[in-house]
Design an enzyme around this catalytic site. Structure first.
Site, PDB file in Angstrom:
ATOM      1  N   GLU A 158       0.865  -1.189   0.000  1.00  0.00           N
ATOM      2  CA  GLU A 158       0.000   0.000   0.000  1.00  0.00           C
ATOM      3  C   GLU A 158       0.894   1.229   0.000  1.00  0.00           C
ATOM      4  O   GLU A 158       1.972   1.223   0.600  1.00  0.00           O
ATOM      5  CB  GLU A 158      -0.900   0.000   1.244  1.00  0.00           C
ATOM      6  CG  GLU A 158      -1.775   1.251   1.328  1.00  0.00           C
ATOM      7  CD  GLU A 158      -2.893   1.159   2.361  1.00  0.00           C
ATOM      8  OE1 GLU A 158      -2.805   0.302   3.266  1.00  0.00           O
ATOM      9  OE2 GLU A 158      -3.837   1.954   2.266  1.00  0.00           O
ATOM     10  N   CYS A 214      -6.612   0.616   2.834  1.00  0.00           N
ATOM     11  CA  CYS A 214      -7.632   1.674   2.815  1.00  0.00           C
ATOM     12  C   CYS A 214      -7.532   2.573   1.592  1.00  0.00           C
ATOM     13  O   CYS A 214      -8.494   3.243   1.226  1.00  0.00           O
ATOM     14  CB  CYS A 214      -7.509   2.525   4.068  1.00  0.00           C
ATOM     15  SG  CYS A 214      -7.957   1.658   5.565  1.00  0.00           S
ATOM     16  N   ASN A 223     -11.894  -3.561   0.225  1.00  0.00           N
ATOM     17  CA  ASN A 223     -10.785  -3.817   1.148  1.00  0.00           C
ATOM     18  C   ASN A 223     -11.295  -4.300   2.497  1.00  0.00           C
ATOM     19  O   ASN A 223     -11.518  -5.478   2.696  1.00  0.00           O
ATOM     20  CB  ASN A 223      -9.915  -2.570   1.303  1.00  0.00           C
ATOM     21  CG  ASN A 223      -8.859  -2.732   2.389  1.00  0.00           C
ATOM     22  OD1 ASN A 223      -8.212  -3.779   2.450  1.00  0.00           O
ATOM     23  ND2 ASN A 223      -8.707  -1.764   3.258  1.00  0.00           N
ATOM     24  N   GLU A 224     -11.567  -3.369   3.378  1.00  0.00           N
ATOM     25  CA  GLU A 224     -11.878  -3.766   4.758  1.00  0.00           C
ATOM     26  C   GLU A 224     -13.328  -3.382   5.041  1.00  0.00           C
ATOM     27  O   GLU A 224     -13.611  -2.673   5.999  1.00  0.00           O
ATOM     28  CB  GLU A 224     -10.908  -3.006   5.674  1.00  0.00           C
ATOM     29  CG  GLU A 224     -10.535  -3.727   6.917  1.00  0.00           C
ATOM     30  CD  GLU A 224      -9.406  -3.017   7.656  1.00  0.00           C
ATOM     31  OE1 GLU A 224      -9.492  -1.788   7.869  1.00  0.00           O
ATOM     32  OE2 GLU A 224      -8.437  -3.694   8.030  1.00  0.00           O
TER      33      GLU A 224
HETATM   34  O1  AHR Z   1      -2.185  -1.630   6.940  1.00  0.00           O
HETATM   35  C1  AHR Z   1      -2.684  -0.382   7.286  1.00  0.00           C
HETATM   36  C2  AHR Z   1      -4.194  -0.315   7.174  1.00  0.00           C
HETATM   37  O2  AHR Z   1      -4.778  -1.195   8.083  1.00  0.00           O
HETATM   38  C3  AHR Z   1      -4.767  -0.750   5.862  1.00  0.00           C
HETATM   39  O3  AHR Z   1      -4.778   0.269   4.934  1.00  0.00           O
HETATM   40  C4  AHR Z   1      -6.153  -1.148   6.210  1.00  0.00           C
HETATM   41  O4  AHR Z   1      -6.673  -2.146   5.356  1.00  0.00           O
HETATM   42  C5  AHR Z   1      -6.060  -1.574   7.649  1.00  0.00           C
HETATM   43  O5  AHR Z   1      -6.995  -0.929   8.433  1.00  0.00           O
END
Ligand code: AHR
Length: 655
Positions: free
Chosen positions: A47, A241, A372-373
């Site tokens: 990321e 994120c 993603n999350e």
């Molecule tokens: O790894 C950091 C962040 O942690 C990532 O962007 C997210 O997916 C998680 O909350």
């Protein structure tokens, strides 16, 4: 405590004389290999956080090279010595490229050098003896001034200087090579008008020639090498994120990352403003590391691509904005187009774009993440729509679905049954938790449904303090807890198909999140203890699970002793991973059942002088694996496992 141990302990106490406890027994059923281990089991999560891409993996050394940051001169200084007369201004009429509208005009009276200086990404890292490609777009407005381009060391020494001249009234690209005389991690760049006249300047760029595979405008070689050395099975990209964006307008859009770099639209990085306690106002995404470069990187390091796409939801920690249902089709179309870009024939519209970028052969993408999350019913609704279309059109691509940000909260518990009902392929679990969580959860997957969706432990990292605390450390205690947990993933490799630590990279002077797998500065990388743990699992993966039984454990070992084993078919070796997370050394007897005799092999040990030990730029090898030759006499052999250690045994076996 088992009775045998209790009695031995009792008698030795009564006799007031030390007596050896029976060794912990580790029985490995080497004669009956079980389920296959995914060859892509251990991978990498990338990321653009902590200056992971811009200021990191993407080797561009000039920050805000196109003057497109909202503050057009952020990262730049006006350089105007006392004798200099003239003006430096930002303009936007008649740009060299309408997609990169702002540029700098330097009007000089010629009384001294006058221009702009760039600070780089917390400095510019330059090495003596290496060559750096400088380029700039220039247009003459008045006169015939020249340009002096200089790099300065952190102490103000001029490290090299070159001259450019003969500019025209039309925008042109000019290039030159700089050869710094000294190494400096905190250099800076000056672009100075020399002589009376007016010049327009734009897209000022400086790249090391020594990039990964020496590609012009490429990736930082030492950082890619650190990835390649992990033997990653997959490369998840672009996050995290960052996929989601704090609002949908700021989500990651892969189509914006293709084509000429000066036309890739700049985007504010969500980590620019996410944490008030770690602001990074100069953090933007240039997308110089875009989706084509990503696929190329996967190919270079032998990792399967695993792109994660936005599913019509902005980050639920931020706005939680949802795309209107009638617009979801355009998000799904982006996914279809990405599959075609990666895998389509050169006669398909997106396959042709890939070919035009220099890669007619497909990238063989077999995995795709939807969101993603994310969490909640709104995610399930969107995932179902993506899955309906993608499964019908591309059954060959396995979909990765989200399970929220926690491995065991209500959001997680809501999502799993829903995803099971939807016959999801692979569920992406995340865990940022204390080391004790990782130790306590080494058996988490023993009871998972063997017939349901598979698991991707897509983001894991033990937190020495708490999640998002700036005090979290990449210490050995965390790394060892992760090792214990990974034995659980390996024992359950029929269910857990993939795993990656997160985040990956962090610049020591520009991070937002800690801990991280690899730390960097402008010249160096440090591989953490956590890196070594995952790397050891990847290098010693094996192809088939071997059942391991433990017995005769001491009370401490009952709680904190872990083992997993696999068979490596190519070498014919049994691989055994043992984590002794107790504070005492452990006398262990290993019994390889179902094999005739053993051949020689190796023993690899990862331990540290302290649970708090960390690798740093000054001591990068403080925690590092040591491998020695190992030749046990028979199929039953003794080992002494140091307190707080990971041991990996590899021995050849024959019937
Ligand atoms: O790894 C950091 C962040 O942690 C990532 O962007 C997210 O997916 C998680 O909350």
């Amino acid at each position: 405590m088992n009775t045998k141990r209790f009695l031995v302990l009792l008698f030795s106490l009564l006799a007031l004389a030390p007596a050896a406890l029976p060794a912990a027994m580790v029985n490995v059923n080497a004669g009956q290999p079980g389920a296959p281990v995914n060859p892509a089991m251990w991978g990498v999560f990338f990321e653009d956080i902590n200056f992971g891409a811009d200021g990191g993996l993407y080797a561009e050394l000039v920050k805000n090279r196109g003057f497109e940051f909202p503050e057009a001169l952020m990262g730049w200084n006006k350089l105007s010595p006392a004798k200099a007369k003239g003006e430096v201004s930002v303009r936007n009429e008649g740009a060299f490229n309408a997609k990169n509208p702002h540029y700098v005009r330097v009007q000089s009276e010629g009384t001294d050098l006058l221009g702009v200086g760039n600070e780089g990404f917390r400095g510019i890292g330059l090495r003596a003896g290496e060559a750096y490609d400088f380029s700039v777009r220039v247009r003459v407005v008045a006169g015939t001034p020249k340009l002096t381009v200089r790099v300065y060391g952190g102490d103000g020494t001029v490290l090299d200087s070159i001259e450019l001249k003969d500019f025209t009234g039309d925008w042109q690209k000019y290039s030159a090579t700089l050869h710094p005389t000294e190494t400096s991690a905190k250099s800076w760049l000056a672009v100075l008008v020399d002589g009376k006249g007016t010049l327009d300047l734009d897209f000022v760029s400086l790249f090391p020639q020594k990039t990964w595979k020496n590609r012009a405008g490429g990736l930082r070689a030492d950082m890619v090498q650190a990835l390649a050395d992990m033997h990653p099975g997959f490369l998840r990209f672009p996050g995290g994120c960052i996929v989601e964006g704090s609002i949908l307008a700021r989500r990651y859009q892969w189509k914006n990352t293709l084509g000429p770099i000066e036309e890739r639209p700049l985007l504010i990085n969500r980590w620019n403003y996410e944490f008030l306690h770690r602001p990074a106002p100069d953090y933007f995404q240039s997308f110089g590391l875009g989706f084509f470069e990503y696929f190329q990187l996967c190919e270079d390091i032998g990792a399967s691509p695993l792109p994660i796409l936005n599913c019509g939801m902005a980050c639920q920690f931020n706005s939680a904005e949802l795309c209107p249902p009638e617009e979801l089709n355009s998000y799904i179309q982006d996914a279809l187009d990405l599959i075609e870009f990666a895998n389509g024939t050169v006669t398909s519209p997106w396959g042709a774009k890939r070919a035009a970028l220099g890669h007619p052969a497909p990238f063989n993408m077999k995995l795709l993440g939807v969101g993603n999350e994310q969490w909640g019913q709104q995610y399930i609704d969107r995932y179902a729509k993506f899955a309906e279309v993608l499964k019908a059109r591309h059954p060959e691509v396995a979909l990765v679905s989200a399970a929220g940000p926690s491995p065991d909260d209500d959001r997680f518990k809501f999502l799993w049954p829903k995803l099971r009902e939807l016959h999801a392929d692979i569920v992406d679990e995340h865990s940022y938790a204390k080391p004790a969580w990782f130790l306590d959860n080494a058996h988490r997957y023993d009871s998972y449904d063997r017939n349901g969706p598979k698991v991707f432990m897509g983001e894991y990292a033990a937190q020495s303090d708490y999640t998002v605390s700036v005090k979290n450390r990449n210490n050995f205690e965390c790394a060892l807890a992760e090792a214990a947990f990974l034995t659980g993933l390996e024992r359950n490799a029929d269910v857990v198909r993939m795993a990656s630590y997160a985040p990956l990279f962090a610049h020591v002077d520009a991070w937002q999140w800690t801990p991280n797998l690899i730390w960097t500065d402008n010249l160096r990388t440090v591989r953490t203890a956590n890196y070594h743990v995952q790397s050891l699992f990847a290098h010693n993966r094996g192809d088939r699970i071997l059942a391991v039984g433990l017995s005769d454990l001491s009370p401490a070992e009952e709680k904190r002793f872990y083992a997993s084993s696999t068979l490596d078919e190519a070498s014919g070796q049994v691989i055994l991973k043992l984590v002794n997370a107790t504070v005492h050394e452990s006398r262990t007897t290993v019994n390889l059942v179902g094999v005739g005799h053993l051949k020689g092999g190796t023993l690899t040990l990862l331990q540290a002088d302290s649970q708090l030990a960390e690798n740093t730029f000054d001591a990068p090898e403080r925690v590092a694996p040591r491998t020695t030759a190992f030749a046990p006499a028979g199929t039953k052999f003794d080992l002494t496992l140091p307190a707080n250690s990971l041991t990996i045994v590899r021995v050849g076996v024959a019937k």
